[in-house]
Design an enzyme around this catalytic site. Sequence first.
Site, mmCIF file in Angstrom:
data_model
loop_
_atom_site.group_PDB
_atom_site.id
_atom_site.type_symbol
_atom_site.label_atom_id
_atom_site.label_comp_id
_atom_site.label_asym_id
_atom_site.label_seq_id
_atom_site.Cartn_x
_atom_site.Cartn_y
_atom_site.Cartn_z
ATOM 1 N N ARG A 60 1.325 -1.095 -0.049
ATOM 2 C CA ARG A 60 0.236 0.393 0.210
ATOM 3 C C ARG A 60 0.933 1.276 0.035
ATOM 4 O O ARG A 60 1.747 0.771 0.533
ATOM 5 C CB ARG A 60 -0.880 -0.364 1.135
ATOM 6 C CG ARG A 60 -2.410 -0.981 1.088
ATOM 7 C CD ARG A 60 -3.214 -0.908 0.153
ATOM 8 N NE ARG A 60 -3.909 -1.763 0.213
ATOM 9 C CZ ARG A 60 -4.326 -2.612 -0.488
ATOM 10 N NH1 ARG A 60 -3.305 -3.006 -1.389
ATOM 11 N NH2 ARG A 60 -5.460 -2.899 -0.710
ATOM 12 N N HIS A 73 -0.844 -0.603 -10.226
ATOM 13 C CA HIS A 73 -1.686 -0.985 -8.831
ATOM 14 C C HIS A 73 -1.365 -2.371 -9.496
ATOM 15 O O HIS A 73 -3.102 -3.365 -10.364
ATOM 16 C CB HIS A 73 -2.768 -0.742 -8.232
ATOM 17 C CG HIS A 73 -2.775 -0.852 -6.654
ATOM 18 N ND1 HIS A 73 -3.406 -0.557 -5.985
ATOM 19 C CD2 HIS A 73 -2.889 -2.563 -6.518
ATOM 20 C CE1 HIS A 73 -3.855 -1.246 -4.931
ATOM 21 N NE2 HIS A 73 -4.199 -2.456 -5.364
HETATM 22 P P1 NDP Z 1 -1.528 -12.048 4.496
HETATM 23 O O1 NDP Z 1 -2.638 -11.463 5.610
HETATM 24 O O2 NDP Z 1 -1.505 -13.557 4.316
HETATM 25 O O3 NDP Z 1 -0.135 -11.614 5.540
HETATM 26 C C1 NDP Z 1 0.794 -10.677 5.820
HETATM 27 C C2 NDP Z 1 2.302 -10.725 6.157
HETATM 28 O O4 NDP Z 1 2.323 -8.973 7.284
HETATM 29 C C3 NDP Z 1 1.927 -11.825 7.327
HETATM 30 O O5 NDP Z 1 2.779 -12.984 7.355
HETATM 31 C C4 NDP Z 1 2.287 -11.243 8.766
HETATM 32 O O6 NDP Z 1 2.427 -11.733 10.137
HETATM 33 C C5 NDP Z 1 3.083 -9.795 8.612
HETATM 34 N N1 NDP Z 1 2.505 -8.863 9.373
HETATM 35 C C6 NDP Z 1 1.218 -7.897 9.166
HETATM 36 N N2 NDP Z 1 1.310 -7.109 10.410
HETATM 37 C C7 NDP Z 1 2.839 -6.916 10.238
HETATM 38 C C8 NDP Z 1 3.807 -6.259 11.628
HETATM 39 N N3 NDP Z 1 3.460 -4.760 12.529
HETATM 40 N N4 NDP Z 1 5.074 -6.410 11.840
HETATM 41 C C9 NDP Z 1 5.745 -7.669 11.413
HETATM 42 N N5 NDP Z 1 5.120 -8.426 10.807
HETATM 43 C C10 NDP Z 1 4.013 -7.781 9.764
HETATM 44 O O7 NDP Z 1 -1.160 -10.609 3.018
HETATM 45 P P2 NDP Z 1 -1.306 -11.256 2.053
HETATM 46 O O8 NDP Z 1 -0.293 -11.752 1.686
HETATM 47 O O9 NDP Z 1 -2.218 -12.310 0.767
HETATM 48 O O10 NDP Z 1 -1.350 -9.437 1.318
HETATM 49 C C11 NDP Z 1 -0.458 -8.440 1.922
HETATM 50 C C12 NDP Z 1 -1.012 -7.268 1.686
HETATM 51 O O11 NDP Z 1 -0.919 -7.265 -0.109
HETATM 52 C C13 NDP Z 1 -2.141 -6.662 1.393
HETATM 53 O O12 NDP Z 1 -2.682 -6.552 2.859
HETATM 54 C C14 NDP Z 1 -2.283 -6.326 0.485
HETATM 55 O O13 NDP Z 1 -2.303 -4.572 1.450
HETATM 56 C C15 NDP Z 1 -1.385 -6.112 -0.220
HETATM 57 N N6 NDP Z 1 -1.430 -6.746 -1.931
HETATM 58 C C16 NDP Z 1 -1.657 -5.577 -2.966
HETATM 59 C C17 NDP Z 1 -1.630 -6.239 -4.506
HETATM 60 C C18 NDP Z 1 -1.567 -5.264 -5.172
HETATM 61 O O14 NDP Z 1 -1.923 -5.328 -6.589
HETATM 62 N N7 NDP Z 1 -0.471 -4.228 -4.811
HETATM 63 C C19 NDP Z 1 -2.424 -7.352 -3.816
HETATM 64 C C20 NDP Z 1 -3.067 -8.056 -3.327
HETATM 65 C C21 NDP Z 1 -2.446 -7.752 -2.114
HETATM 66 P P3 NDP Z 1 2.259 -12.832 10.693
HETATM 67 O O15 NDP Z 1 1.927 -13.961 9.201
HETATM 68 O O16 NDP Z 1 2.857 -13.180 11.915
HETATM 69 O O17 NDP Z 1 0.708 -12.203 11.173
HETATM 70 C C1 OXD Z 2 -5.756 -6.071 -3.071
HETATM 71 C C2 OXD Z 2 -5.102 -5.208 -3.821
HETATM 72 O O1 OXD Z 2 -5.619 -5.983 -2.141
HETATM 73 O O2 OXD Z 2 -5.340 -5.007 -5.581
HETATM 74 O O3 OXD Z 2 -6.009 -7.083 -3.555
HETATM 75 O O4 OXD Z 2 -3.922 -4.685 -3.783
#
Ligand code: NDP
Ligand code: OXD
Length: 306
Positions: A221, A269
């Site tokens: 983000r 994006h």
């Molecule tokens: P998940 O919820 O599966 O994974 C999130 C990860 O972040 C977990 O490993 C979690 O740790 C870690 N995390 C969360 N908060 C913290 C923190 N404060 N400190 C350290 N680690 C932290 O999310 P996804 O992998 O599915 O997606 C990640 C993000 O990617 C989405 O939220 C979205 O914003 C972005 N995204 C962007 C897209 C694009 O087109 N650009 C498309 C899809 C997603 P733990 O495993 O220990 O819980």
């Molecule tokens: C998502 C994105 O979160 O597209 O899936 O950013």
Amino acid sequence: MALLINIPNRKLGRLVEKLKELLPQEDIWVWPEVPEPSRVDFALVWKHEHGSLSDLPNLKGISSFGAGVDSILSDPMLPNVPIARIVDDNLANSMSQYVLSKILSHKQRHTQYAKQQQACEWKAKSPRKENHILILGAGQLGLRVAKDLTNLSFDVSIWSNSKKEVTNITSLIGQQALKDVLPSVDYLVCLLPLTLETKGIMNIDVFEALPDHAVVINVARGEHVVEQDLLFALKNNLIEHAILDVFCQEPLPSNHPYWIERNITITPHVSAVTNIDTAVQQIAENYKRVVTNEDMLHLINVKRGY
Ligand code: NDP
Ligand code: OXD
């Protein structure tokens, strides 16, 4: 019983058509046309107008139309119902291919050779030796990217809230571990959810700690990056390059300084766009679960913010 699609500013014809194929008996309405708000028990949302979910008295579940839920959770009038998100191999494939393509083309000097070709210049160099990648976030997407990079012989570290046991990948947790690893990081990839803890995580302290040849890739983000700090870091050669797919304001305004910073690569994006064909299966399944009072698939933890 009705399913409400609340996704403003998008063409939704194909999504509606696919959902109707899977849920032929159900009423599927597209916001702002909500003929009977009291019949809506499930809302599929993406960047909805804040407050637009608050007058659905029988709403039982919300699903994000993407992996992230930050825009849902930022609604101060959000109803207190379970929230699910999209978890899909297609999304992870797409994200992995995006990140790998950016890292490989930098490492293999593709941009440099493209410039040389313009000047009919034949100058061979070996690929860059930098090989250490740190991925912030080791969830559905981060972990997948990490595994694919490891298979290509990169040294990969992941940073998350909880420790992970993954062959050949170094799992790090905590602020101190992050601070300690940054000086050895060649490519920093952000795949964190946007939460109160992660907002602004890529700031001047991080850029100063990275080596000056480091490349920062943000595919999570826009708000994860402190924009002024990034611009300062690039102008002052604290890092070499930034590859940005996400922005605080999207579309990125035409007068934004990122557009003219030569060491920033911008994509609109697109690193992992929700695949309608596969996502609808999950959405229809969650709709059925909500109607029968079962837990939805891929629920998020509202308190944690992801
Ligand atoms: P998940 O919820 O599966 O994974 C999130 C990860 O972040 C977990 O490993 C979690 O740790 C870690 N995390 C969360 N908060 C913290 C923190 N404060 N400190 C350290 N680690 C932290 O999310 P996804 O992998 O599915 O997606 C990640 C993000 O990617 C989405 O939220 C979205 O914003 C972005 N995204 C962007 C897209 C694009 O087109 N650009 C498309 C899809 C997603 P733990 O495993 O220990 O819980
Ligand atoms: C998502 C994105 O979160 O597209 O899936 O950013």
